[in-house]
Design an enzyme around this catalytic site. Sequence first.
Site, PDB file in Angstrom:
ATOM      1  N   GLU A 103      27.093 117.339  24.521  1.00 45.76           N
ATOM      2  CA  GLU A 103      25.888 118.216  25.113  1.00 45.76           C
ATOM      3  C   GLU A 103      25.934 119.628  24.278  1.00 45.76           C
ATOM      4  OE1 GLU A 103      26.561 119.853  29.027  1.00 45.76           O
ATOM      5  OE2 GLU A 103      24.403 120.320  29.390  1.00 45.76           O
ATOM      6  N   ASP A 148      21.226 118.029  37.185  1.00 50.17           N
ATOM      7  CA  ASP A 148      22.436 118.958  36.658  1.00 50.17           C
ATOM      8  C   ASP A 148      22.383 120.114  37.462  1.00 50.17           C
ATOM      9  OD1 ASP A 148      24.315 119.000  35.044  1.00 50.17           O
ATOM     10  OD2 ASP A 148      23.333 119.849  33.185  1.00 50.17           O
ATOM     11  N   GLN A 191      35.774 121.265  33.131  1.00 50.21           N
ATOM     12  CA  GLN A 191      34.836 122.103  32.668  1.00 50.21           C
ATOM     13  C   GLN A 191      35.574 122.865  31.259  1.00 50.21           C
ATOM     14  OE1 GLN A 191      31.246 123.345  33.697  1.00 50.21           O
ATOM     15  NE2 GLN A 191      31.582 123.607  31.551  1.00 50.21           N
ATOM     16  N   HIS A 225      23.643 113.055  38.612  1.00 50.88           N
ATOM     17  CA  HIS A 225      24.210 114.104  37.916  1.00 50.88           C
ATOM     18  C   HIS A 225      23.881 115.401  38.575  1.00 50.88           C
ATOM     19  CE1 HIS A 225      26.395 115.304  34.116  1.00 50.88           C
ATOM     20  NE2 HIS A 225      26.051 116.693  34.625  1.00 50.88           N
ATOM     21  N   HIS A 236      25.961 119.492  39.721  1.00 50.57           N
ATOM     22  CA  HIS A 236      27.324 120.180  40.011  1.00 50.57           C
ATOM     23  C   HIS A 236      27.248 121.014  41.406  1.00 50.57           C
ATOM     24  CE1 HIS A 236      28.831 119.721  35.696  1.00 50.57           C
ATOM     25  NE2 HIS A 236      27.465 119.458  35.836  1.00 50.57           N
ATOM     26  N   HIS A 258      30.346 114.044  30.002  1.00 48.37           N
ATOM     27  CA  HIS A 258      29.533 115.306  29.600  1.00 48.37           C
ATOM     28  C   HIS A 258      29.849 114.907  27.950  1.00 48.37           C
ATOM     29  CE1 HIS A 258      29.239 117.172  33.505  1.00 48.37           C
ATOM     30  NE2 HIS A 258      28.575 117.797  32.822  1.00 48.37           N
TER      31      HIS A 258
END
Length: 414
Positions: free
Chosen positions: A214, A310, A153, A58, A60, A211
Amino acid sequence: MKVINAKLRHKDGLYTVSYQQGTFDSIELQTGLLNEAVSADVIDAKQQLLMAPLIDPHIHLDAVLTAGEPEWNMSGTLFEGIERWGQRKETITFEDTKQRAKKTVDMLTAHGIQHVRTHVDVTDPALTALHAMLEVKEEIKDKVNLQIVAFPQEGIESYKNGHGLMEEAVKLGADVVGGIPHFEYTREKGVSSVHFLMDLAEKYDRLVDVHCDEIDDPASRFLEVLADEARVRGMGERVTASHTTAMGSYDNAYCYKLFRLLKRSKINFISCPTESIHLQGRFDTYPKRRGLTRVAEIDRAGMNISFAQDSIRDPWYPVGNGNIIRILDAGLHICHMLGYEDLQRCLDFVSDNSAKTLCLGDQYGIEVGRPASFIIMNAQNDYDVVANQAKAVLSVRNGAVIMRRQEEQVEIFA
Ligand code: FE2
């Protein structure tokens, strides 16, 4: 080709591991230390640990190396991070994304990582970052196997043409369908986003990685929606819930009931311990929550959970260097997992468990007939890796050396 004098995880003695044409063809216990000359065909592991490559399940890669551009995240919250990213997104270009992603892939390669799952923001009408990442995936394939998640996102239901952009991303080649239900404007939109993304994954035969919850809000309960959708559709082993940090704030009575569903669903979990301890708990005074999901409890219940980075130097998290052992070290500390038994098998959380989440199957692992992809760590076993903050000193992928680290020399003069 062969590696001599290798330690293997959970095995006594030293091993010779041989491979031909990119595939392991024998793994044999030695009777003692071998003194063969090192040559083009022989690597001496020097009694260090040979293991399957490390995995970052995981990250980005479209956002990496952008911290402070154009402004720093001053509050340190996830929500300001999303705002800062919104500003940076306006200046994203195809080349900029490719260049930062490829530089980061080299940082990951330097730490023995060969499999990566990256989320890519698809709340962009031009899908610029996705187009860039699809090219990156092809260009780095000799170093890293990259899974791309279509990640909304700014929401699926809460962003203009969110449904259309998600489907377009999958058609263009995204391997995994993502989501962010806790960020949608209403609870109902969060629930419907989960139904939509599961339908999309089923329609195009894709994996799922959401996601999920979170946030520190104990009322954020989209995990139960995702898990039950996975259970009903029989897709659990192909579904992952990332973060689930709200579980750290759920009361025990609800969690007890929830675990029954989670186990039946067979879904996977990913925790990003450095990211979560940094971003969560931001609205607390004291006592201050750690803001992580229940990693040890999920593991003890027999479910699959792994650790991930992440971010690396982006609007959400300002540091990081690609070293997943740093993440493992932090995660074990934060989650009260430095007990004897955890230390004996802690590398599972950055290798075998992650491989299961990525559905790598027989493409991963130190076994005859599987791809000759492995690393050598400058340590003897799992415990030693964490205790000594060991590093990968060699990375071999399909039989070819892709990274070698010169050993450090320290001299003490007193
Ligand atoms: Fe993430």
